[in-house]
Enzyme design. Structure first.
Site, PDB file in Angstrom:
ATOM      1  N   ARG A   1       1.516  -3.332  12.601  1.00  0.00           N
ATOM      2  CA  ARG A   1       0.860  -3.541  13.894  1.00  0.00           C
ATOM      3  C   ARG A   1       1.518  -4.730  14.587  1.00  0.00           C
ATOM      4  O   ARG A   1       1.961  -5.681  13.933  1.00  0.00           O
ATOM      5  CB  ARG A   1      -0.633  -3.828  13.709  1.00  0.00           C
ATOM      6  CG  ARG A   1      -1.472  -2.589  13.490  1.00  0.00           C
ATOM      7  CD  ARG A   1      -1.534  -1.689  14.736  1.00  0.00           C
ATOM      8  NE  ARG A   1      -2.404  -0.546  14.542  1.00  0.00           N
ATOM      9  CZ  ARG A   1      -2.014   0.657  14.127  1.00  0.00           C
ATOM     10  NH1 ARG A   1      -0.753   0.887  13.847  1.00  0.00           N
ATOM     11  NH2 ARG A   1      -2.887   1.651  14.016  1.00  0.00           N
TER      12      ARG A   1
ATOM     13  N   GLY B   1       0.839  -1.194   0.000  1.00  0.00           N
ATOM     14  CA  GLY B   1       0.000   0.000   0.000  1.00  0.00           C
ATOM     15  C   GLY B   1       0.872   1.241   0.000  1.00  0.00           C
ATOM     16  O   GLY B   1       2.046   1.213  -0.391  1.00  0.00           O
TER      17      GLY B   1
ATOM     18  N   THR C   1       6.606  -1.933  11.057  1.00  0.00           N
ATOM     19  CA  THR C   1       6.016  -0.632  11.403  1.00  0.00           C
ATOM     20  C   THR C   1       4.503  -0.680  11.211  1.00  0.00           C
ATOM     21  O   THR C   1       3.852   0.361  11.168  1.00  0.00           O
ATOM     22  CB  THR C   1       6.599   0.508  10.535  1.00  0.00           C
ATOM     23  OG1 THR C   1       6.489   0.126   9.159  1.00  0.00           O
ATOM     24  CG2 THR C   1       8.037   0.809  10.879  1.00  0.00           C
TER      25      THR C   1
ATOM     26  N   HIS D   1       6.289   3.164  18.959  1.00  0.00           N
ATOM     27  CA  HIS D   1       5.209   3.496  18.025  1.00  0.00           C
ATOM     28  C   HIS D   1       5.259   4.974  17.598  1.00  0.00           C
ATOM     29  O   HIS D   1       4.335   5.740  17.873  1.00  0.00           O
ATOM     30  CB  HIS D   1       3.844   3.157  18.644  1.00  0.00           C
ATOM     31  CG  HIS D   1       2.768   2.955  17.612  1.00  0.00           C
ATOM     32  ND1 HIS D   1       1.750   2.046  17.757  1.00  0.00           N
ATOM     33  CD2 HIS D   1       2.545   3.556  16.406  1.00  0.00           C
ATOM     34  CE1 HIS D   1       0.945   2.098  16.702  1.00  0.00           C
ATOM     35  NE2 HIS D   1       1.416   3.016  15.867  1.00  0.00           N
TER      36      HIS D   1
ATOM     37  N   ILE E   1       2.324   3.077   2.354  1.00  0.00           N
ATOM     38  CA  ILE E   1       3.557   3.146   3.151  1.00  0.00           C
ATOM     39  C   ILE E   1       4.633   2.264   2.525  1.00  0.00           C
ATOM     40  O   ILE E   1       5.791   2.674   2.384  1.00  0.00           O
ATOM     41  CB  ILE E   1       3.285   2.769   4.624  1.00  0.00           C
ATOM     42  CG1 ILE E   1       2.287   3.749   5.241  1.00  0.00           C
ATOM     43  CG2 ILE E   1       4.593   2.760   5.428  1.00  0.00           C
ATOM     44  CD1 ILE E   1       1.811   3.379   6.642  1.00  0.00           C
TER      45      ILE E   1
ATOM     46  N   GLU F   1       0.588  -2.422  23.744  1.00  0.00           N
ATOM     47  CA  GLU F   1       1.208  -1.098  23.883  1.00  0.00           C
ATOM     48  C   GLU F   1       0.385  -0.288  24.867  1.00  0.00           C
ATOM     49  O   GLU F   1      -0.847  -0.420  24.875  1.00  0.00           O
ATOM     50  CB  GLU F   1       1.240  -0.392  22.522  1.00  0.00           C
ATOM     51  CG  GLU F   1       2.074  -1.128  21.493  1.00  0.00           C
ATOM     52  CD  GLU F   1       2.045  -0.448  20.116  1.00  0.00           C
ATOM     53  OE1 GLU F   1       1.534   0.680  20.018  1.00  0.00           O
ATOM     54  OE2 GLU F   1       2.511  -1.044  19.156  1.00  0.00           O
TER      55      GLU F   1
HETATM   56  C1  DGY Z   1      -1.554   4.681  12.415  1.00  0.00           C
HETATM   57  O1  DGY Z   1      -1.883   5.692  11.832  1.00  0.00           O
HETATM   58  O2  DGY Z   1      -2.126   3.601  12.260  1.00  0.00           O
HETATM   59  C2  DGY Z   1      -0.433   4.797  13.373  1.00  0.00           C
HETATM   60  O3  DGY Z   1      -0.012   3.555  13.809  1.00  0.00           O
HETATM   61  C3  DGY Z   1      -0.833   5.677  14.559  1.00  0.00           C
HETATM   62  O4  DGY Z   1      -1.973   5.122  15.136  1.00  0.00           O
END
Ligand code: DGY
Length: 340
Positions: free
Chosen positions: A242, A163, A240, A291, A165, A271
């Site tokens: 979840r 996606g 990065t 995070h 990111i 977390e």
């Molecule tokens: C997101 O945008 O999902 C980041 O992890 C912050 O919650």
């Protein structure tokens, strides 16, 4: 002639002091009630805050489940996440009540990709471990064999998920002359940045594996002991996305047994992690961040701004700019905790 004033819609905001001007703008149009506590609200506190509201602005770490939706009452029309991830929301329960759920794609991709690259560099070049040693007063005479890492240049990067990111990471990786490949279960095509490979090929052939898939019932525990065993012993794993996507215990075992070179995590199952003796913090080949993927002033303000625009659109009877894609609906955080 003055009639009875029409009450303004109420909007709850789950934190005080959110960056940017968006919450002030919401307050100029609606009756905004903000959680003022220093600690995040408990579910019961958030439930009390949202009672009778038409809109709710929450963070990714807030839980929006059946109990919260029931506490809000039938007038709730929109839940706007100031986050890209939506694993804390029972999307099905919201949909069943006619509540629109929105999130914040686009605005945080580059900022989060920066942190993925930082983790790749920190873990693979052992920068985290070298800073730790420095802080312990262990900077000795220059040695040719101290803190030797592995090169990032020329390494093969495997992106799990492709996606916004992941694509932003691929763009950065090109500057490091990395070879980029990706796995996405549905979109099986190459592009100018990256070629599509099967999940197994990605694990077997990548020097760096970076996780960019949402946490869903299908991705809980996606990287466990069997998947780590497929990876090269010289490989680096970065997450990065979840926490629940990577089995933390299996990761620690692989690092300790020398089956994996290094890892970097910006996200964890539970977390925040506040125990200084947490085994994740003690592993020298694991870099852990709290995070912070989207944590810049500008990006966090843009996230709140987009969440506010989603609320405004729905309350004004327009289409939300960034509604969630149809996503099953089972809240997956509990499943991640249970290792389901
Ligand atoms: C997101 O945008 O999902 C980041 O992890 C912050 O919650």
């Amino acid at each position: 002639m003055s009639g009875t004033p029409v009450p303004r819609p109420r909007v709850a905001v789950s934190r005080a002091g959110l960056p940017g001007a968006a919450v002030r703008r919401l307050a100029s149009r609606y009756d905004v009630v903000s959680w003022e506590g220093t600690a995040p609200p408990t579910s019961a506190e958030l439930g009390a805050l949202v009672r009778g509201c038409s809109g709710l602005l929450v963070l990714g770490s807030d839980r929006v489940d059946t109990a919260l939706l029931d506490a809000a009452g039938p007038g709730l029309r929109v839940v706007a996440l100031a986050s890209m991830g939506y694993d804390g929301v029972d999307v099905g329960a919201a949909a069943a009540r006619g509540v629109v759920v929105t999130h914040t794609p686009d605005v945080l991709a580059d900022t989060t990709a920066d942190v993925a690259m930082a983790l790749i560099l920190m873990a693979r070049r052992r920068l985290g471990a070298s800073v730790d040693a420095l802080r312990r007063g262990e900077w000795g005479a220059f040695r040719m064999d101290a803190f030797l890492g592995l090169d990032v240049q020329g390494a093969t990067l495997g992106l799990i998920g492709y996606g916004q990111i992941a694509k932003a990471v691929a763009r950065r990786a090109a500057g490091f002359r990395m070879r980029v490949q990706h796995h996405h279960p549905r979109r099986q095509e190459d592009d100018e940045l990256s070629r599509w490979v099967t999940f197994e090929e990605l694990l077997r052939t990548s020097d760096v594996v970076s996780v960019h898939t949402p946490l869903t019932p299908e991705t809980v525990g996606l990287i466990g002991a069997p998947e780590l065993a497929l990876m090269k012993p010289t490989a680096t794993l970065v997450n990065t996305g979840r926490g629940g996507i990577v089995d933390e215990q299996a990761l620690l075992t692989a690092l300790r047994d020398g089956k994996l070179h290094s890892a970097g995590l910006d996200v964890m199952v539970d977390e925040p992690r506040t125990d200084p003796a947490d085994p994740l913090f003690a592993e020298p080949r694991l870099v852990v961040l709290p995070h912070v993927g989207s944590a810049t002033q500008a990006t966090r303000a843009a996230m709140v701004e987009l969440a506010a625009r989603n609320i405004e659109a729905v309350l004004e009877g327009e289409a939300a700019p960034t509604p969630l894609p149809g996503t099953g609906g089972r809240p997956v955080v509990a499943a991640a905790r249970e290792g389901a």
